[in-house]
Design an enzyme around this catalytic site. Structure first.
Site, PDB file in Angstrom:
ATOM      1  N   CYS A 123       0.854  -1.180   0.000  1.00 29.71           N
ATOM      2  CA  CYS A 123       0.000   0.000   0.000  1.00 29.71           C
ATOM      3  C   CYS A 123       0.898   1.240   0.000  1.00 29.71           C
ATOM      4  O   CYS A 123       1.720   1.407  -0.901  1.00 29.71           O
ATOM      5  CB  CYS A 123      -0.949  -0.072   1.198  1.00 29.71           C
ATOM      6  SG  CYS A 123      -2.065   1.312   1.451  1.00 29.71           S
ATOM      7  N   ASP A 170      -8.154  -3.408  -7.785  1.00 31.93           N
ATOM      8  CA  ASP A 170      -7.629  -2.375  -6.893  1.00 31.93           C
ATOM      9  C   ASP A 170      -8.354  -1.058  -7.131  1.00 31.93           C
ATOM     10  O   ASP A 170      -8.403  -0.553  -8.252  1.00 31.93           O
ATOM     11  CB  ASP A 170      -6.124  -2.199  -7.146  1.00 31.93           C
ATOM     12  CG  ASP A 170      -5.419  -1.441  -6.033  1.00 31.93           C
ATOM     13  OD1 ASP A 170      -5.893  -0.347  -5.673  1.00 31.93           O
ATOM     14  OD2 ASP A 170      -4.401  -1.938  -5.547  1.00 31.93           O
ATOM     15  N   HIS A 202      -7.168  -4.204  -3.498  1.00 33.17           N
ATOM     16  CA  HIS A 202      -6.063  -3.562  -2.795  1.00 33.17           C
ATOM     17  C   HIS A 202      -5.915  -4.185  -1.409  1.00 33.17           C
ATOM     18  O   HIS A 202      -6.896  -4.353  -0.689  1.00 33.17           O
ATOM     19  CB  HIS A 202      -6.362  -2.066  -2.666  1.00 33.17           C
ATOM     20  CG  HIS A 202      -5.201  -1.253  -2.201  1.00 33.17           C
ATOM     21  ND1 HIS A 202      -4.197  -0.849  -3.052  1.00 33.17           N
ATOM     22  CD2 HIS A 202      -4.884  -0.755  -0.981  1.00 33.17           C
ATOM     23  CE1 HIS A 202      -3.312  -0.120  -2.381  1.00 33.17           C
ATOM     24  NE2 HIS A 202      -3.713  -0.055  -1.116  1.00 33.17           N
TER      25      HIS A 202
END
Length: 235
Positions: A123, A170, A202
């Site tokens: 991330c 994502d 994600h």
């Protein structure tokens, strides 16, 4: 002492603006080990990131997870709004500076001063794990997970092989940017693999988040990460 035994500790070292705290996990029996920097998600230096450092130590690496929120009082968030505030409060140049300080600290340690250094991140940390090897020649391999893609002028200066993991669903990182990364690796003749995982969102590697975790895909991404590190950091 069994194979895979590790030791862990908290370390503190001077940063550009404040003392930086980090979590270290390393093989218990090794005199020297290749190093891997583990960069946090927007939540902060939480138990999940510490666990990834321990996994790497069991694979023979000196793993260090620096607290990139050291400048903000070493905070760890569980609420997305708080995590977003913390991430927004971290200037990217400051994050890179603190990672470069971490590299300098690694170079000063007897266990790692003569070894190669890798980086992985997730991330927010994936963004730094891809950006740092564009800024520093000290990184020998990088495995960013679903991070932001730097501009092409930075990718042109990429200094090491990479493995980039991305989930096709994502909602944060745009597919067009991932395609741009694929094109840039070819255009600039850089070594790298980009893997797009079908049906993944994600954060799919995070086994503490049942809403997004995908165990089979996470296992595959981890194996590819270890393969990259073994080829470029060991031996």
């Amino acid at each position: 002492m069994a194979k895979g035994d590790i030791v862990t500790r908290e370390v503190t070292y001077p940063g550009r603006a404040c003392a930086l705290k980090s979590y270290v996990a390393e093989p218990a029996s090794a005199e020297t080990s290749p190093a891997v920097i583990v960069v946090q998600e927007w939540w902060g230096l939480n138990e999940h990131i510490r666990d990834i450092a321990r996994r790497l130590a069991r694979e023979g690496y000196f793993a260090i997870a620096p607290d990139l929120y050291s400048r903000q009082g070493h905070k760890v968030a569980t609420d997305p709004n708080e995590a977003a505030r913390l991430m927004g409060g971290l200037n990217k140049a400051d994050g890179i500076a603190d990672l470069q300080t971490t590299v300098e600290w690694l170079r000063a340690q007897k266990q790692t001063h003569s070894t190669r250094i890798g980086i992985t991140g997730f991330c927010m940390g994936g963004s730094y794990a891809l950006l740092l090897p564009c800024e520093s020649k000290e990184i020998s391999a990088a495995a960013p997970f679903y991070g932001e893609i730097p501009a092409d002028e930075k990718l042109e200066r990429l200094n090491c092989p990479i493995f980039y993991a991305y989930g096709e669903n994502d909602g944060w990182i745009q597919r067009a940017d991932v395609e741009r990364l694929i094109a840039a690796l070819k255009k600039f003749n850089k070594q790298g693999e980009v893997k797009i995982y079908k049906g993944c969102s994600h954060g799919f590697f995070n086994d503490t988040r049942a809403d997004v975790y995908r165990p089979e895909e996470a296992k595959d991404a981890w194996e590819r990460t270890l393969k990259l590190f073994a080829a470029n950091l060991k031996g």
